[in-house]
Write an enzyme that holds these catalytic residues in place. Sequence first.
Site, PDB file in Angstrom:
ATOM      1  CG  HIS A 263       4.208  69.931  37.073  1.00  0.00           C
ATOM      2  ND1 HIS A 263       3.307  68.934  37.366  1.00  0.00           N
ATOM      3  CD2 HIS A 263       5.375  69.572  37.653  1.00  0.00           C
ATOM      4  CE1 HIS A 263       3.915  68.002  38.092  1.00  0.00           C
ATOM      5  NE2 HIS A 263       5.165  68.360  38.290  1.00  0.00           N
TER       6      HIS A 263
ATOM      7  CG  ASP B  15       5.309  65.648  41.442  1.00  0.00           C
ATOM      8  OD1 ASP B  15       5.451  66.697  40.809  1.00  0.00           O
ATOM      9  OD2 ASP B  15       5.612  64.535  40.987  1.00  0.00           O
TER      10      ASP B  15
ATOM     11  CD  GLU C 188       7.362  67.213  35.415  1.00  0.00           C
ATOM     12  OE1 GLU C 188       8.559  66.890  35.412  1.00  0.00           O
ATOM     13  OE2 GLU C 188       6.495  66.528  35.997  1.00  0.00           O
TER      14      GLU C 188
ATOM     15  CG  ASP D  74       8.287  69.459  39.485  1.00  0.00           C
ATOM     16  OD1 ASP D  74       7.480  68.968  40.307  1.00  0.00           O
ATOM     17  OD2 ASP D  74       8.544  68.914  38.392  1.00  0.00           O
TER      18      ASP D  74
ATOM     19  CG  HIS E 188       5.185  60.089  40.489  1.00  0.00           C
ATOM     20  ND1 HIS E 188       6.001  59.719  39.454  1.00  0.00           N
ATOM     21  CD2 HIS E 188       5.198  61.449  40.502  1.00  0.00           C
ATOM     22  CE1 HIS E 188       6.509  60.799  38.874  1.00  0.00           C
ATOM     23  NE2 HIS E 188       6.037  61.864  39.495  1.00  0.00           N
TER      24      HIS E 188
END
Lengths: 456, 456
Positions: free
Chosen positions: A278, A290, A324, A352, A422
Amino acid sequence: MKKRFILLGLYSCFGFCQSTDEQQLKDIYQQALTNSECYSWLDHLTNTIGGRLTGSANAQKAVDYTQSELQKLGLDRVYLQEVMVPHWERGAKETAYIEISKKKISVPVCALGMSVATPEKGILAEVIEVHSIKELETLGTEKIKGKIVFFNRPMENALIEPMEAYRGAGDQRGSGPREASKYGAIGVIVRSLSLRLDDFPHTGATRYGDIPKTQYIPGAAISTKGAELLSKSLKVNPHLKFFLKQSCKKYEDVLSYNVIGEIKGTEHPEKIMVVGGHLDSWDLGTGAQDDGAGVVQSMEVLRLFKILNYKPKNTIRAVLFMNEENGVRGGNKYNEQAQANKENHIFALESDSGGFTPRGFTIDADDTSLAKIQGWKPLFEPYQLHLFMKGHSGSDVEPLKSDRIVKVGLKPDTQRYFDYHHAANDTFEAVNKRELELGAAAMASLMYLMDQYGID
Amino acid sequence: MKKRFILLGLYSCFGFCQSTDEQQLKDIYQQALTNSECYSWLDHLTNTIGGRLTGSANAQKAVDYTQSELQKLGLDRVYLQEVMVPHWERGAKETAYIEISKKKISVPVCALGMSVATPEKGILAEVIEVHSIKELETLGTEKIKGKIVFFNRPMENALIEPMEAYRGAGDQRGSGPREASKYGAIGVIVRSLSLRLDDFPHTGATRYGDIPKTQYIPGAAISTKGAELLSKSLKVNPHLKFFLKQSCKKYEDVLSYNVIGEIKGTEHPEKIMVVGGHLDSWDLGTGAQDDGAGVVQSMEVLRLFKILNYKPKNTIRAVLFMNEENGVRGGNKYNEQAQANKENHIFALESDSGGFTPRGFTIDADDTSLAKIQGWKPLFEPYQLHLFMKGHSGSDVEPLKSDRIVKVGLKPDTQRYFDYHHAANDTFEAVNKRELELGAAAMASLMYLMDQYGID
């Protein structure tokens, strides 16, 4: 290539053709480790473009860039697929502190993705620490109303699989604000989903579901060290107060795109195999692990096939999915269009889970196809891939429906994945060039084998 | 523990006792991942003490620190083993530049360990690039005399095993200065042994062997980017000059120590099993991956046995070896003493390939013992260890001789190991806590199984 075709005649092929396939995988790895583009693509995506939050200008730049890079590969077709996506912005940097008898101790926080803002002057309230959503029910409105609920159940360190630990703690972030709101909480603080003790708050989507908009309460993640401090402070001062201010906002949906590159199949052009990752990322870092890694690995698979002059039997598509992180709109749209166009997808592979050393694949398939893929293990042994287990493929390919389809996720080493996931330190430096390339080679190898011997 | 002994009665033990051993490994991993000390020991060794070059004050601090930490574990015996070690110092920071028609381009270099200095004002000479030691012979004295020889054969990226690539290129550093000297070279520059292109020069020992001291010439490593630049520059300006200045020096040998902690065996105290790593490191970084990791993992093995109240049948020693990097004096001394004391060593396990996610073990044993260890693979499957192959154990335990002894090396993921190896970035941050702990748990598990079912 000639030599290979001669060899082909000498061996019977049960499930795979040992010498031909061994050589093909060798060629793939050789090229991937000495002549790849994926690392420099990742450099551009992360260092030149940066974080690629869905709906942002950077996300659009990533669409333009990857489309243009795919166009350079001499594919049969490169195109964009329109998709309306959410547009949420973090706004000004969040502030938070623990207040104990007028002393204020700052703690690192960040708004959860899709969260609402606090009132402009922030919220200041007593805190109630819980370790599960179930605990809210036990406590009830009486003890929760007017307070900030602090979810502090850590990811379980004793689990060998960090992904399992992540899934085990994830409901606090995904559902915490929604559920706490039902008991009158005015805000939610969630312990960051990480196995490390450090100062990075880790964002990620929260979902309000179908509660009325008037009942949306702000949710933020606190760093693991901040969570430890808050928890310890609460033991000594149960009536301490917590201040949170964040100004994030959800805007109208905007138009964005999945980016698709395609090599037409020579024998079964109507059968489609997808490899993807993504394009969007969170905004705190630059989305390297990510999922910049998965994006550039997917592009690399097509590039490897082109430079090796491999002409697939089936049509192979690299799909760089949008959104995503906070909606999976790209994955859903891709499936919708596939249905509308009556496309026959036979295989989908997603990367992913980061760009670390690949360890194998997680396979979402019926037992026959699972066994078939597991039968290829000897071919992957020289490349130190050993895990070929039933499991989740990837959020973007999961929606994809077809009569018979095998869906697979690349399974890299994830021991340090959640150190970056994240958070602000998910940057280019977190990804190692060789590890990234080994992942791309593993993906290309599996795509090759599926193309040759895939489901009947 | 009681439950386990009951279970023991219900199962026959062929090679291993499934349920007892499964539980023991589970306990080991559980403790290692939730209640370890190894990461904070590593923090102290690297951040508080720092680089631990053999013969330095820091190396002595590391001896004192680890001895004192081992003493806290309640072992049966903690002691130091005297060993005379080399004392080499780097001196002032090295300088180097490429000189092209009076323009000077600085490049990152560092003296090779044990190298001699340049004359005080440095050396400035033409450069001859070679790719092997054999090439020196082809070129001969005529083309080499008075020049600086530049060894520029890279580690082979296409190899899946970085260790293999390292061994394939290592002779340039180990033997380059000695061999080039025989043809009249006045200095040697070696491309850093790393798979990355970056600005870190990587040191490591060079050996002059038995050439006369008057023929020792200075050797330095150049960063991989520096090597690329030098090579490209030579193609355009074959008569460019290279300047190198380094002031390293070898002093008289000094007294140092192996640090040893011991748990006495309950059934066969005379049979000895060793687990170890090396205390010394190079001086550019702080020796976190090489080999602080191995040191603290070895200490952790003993700590895990103590907190799990595991009483080994055989005597188990953690040996923290001194001087692996530039002499292996600690390893040799340990063997000498073992011979002198007629000790019966049955097993030795070394961790000296970094503190990354463990993938398995390399085993130096006869076929029967190898097969026995490979028979334990199912027990390691839940912990994702798959590689149990014949191979090198470790430089410190290799000298150890005994009637029958099995020697093993921990085999971690090494894809990014050579990014840090012997360079300034080999610091605490390069090591991940979980990965380090998983390695310690794997080591403790193998020690346990060897103790229970080891050779014979």
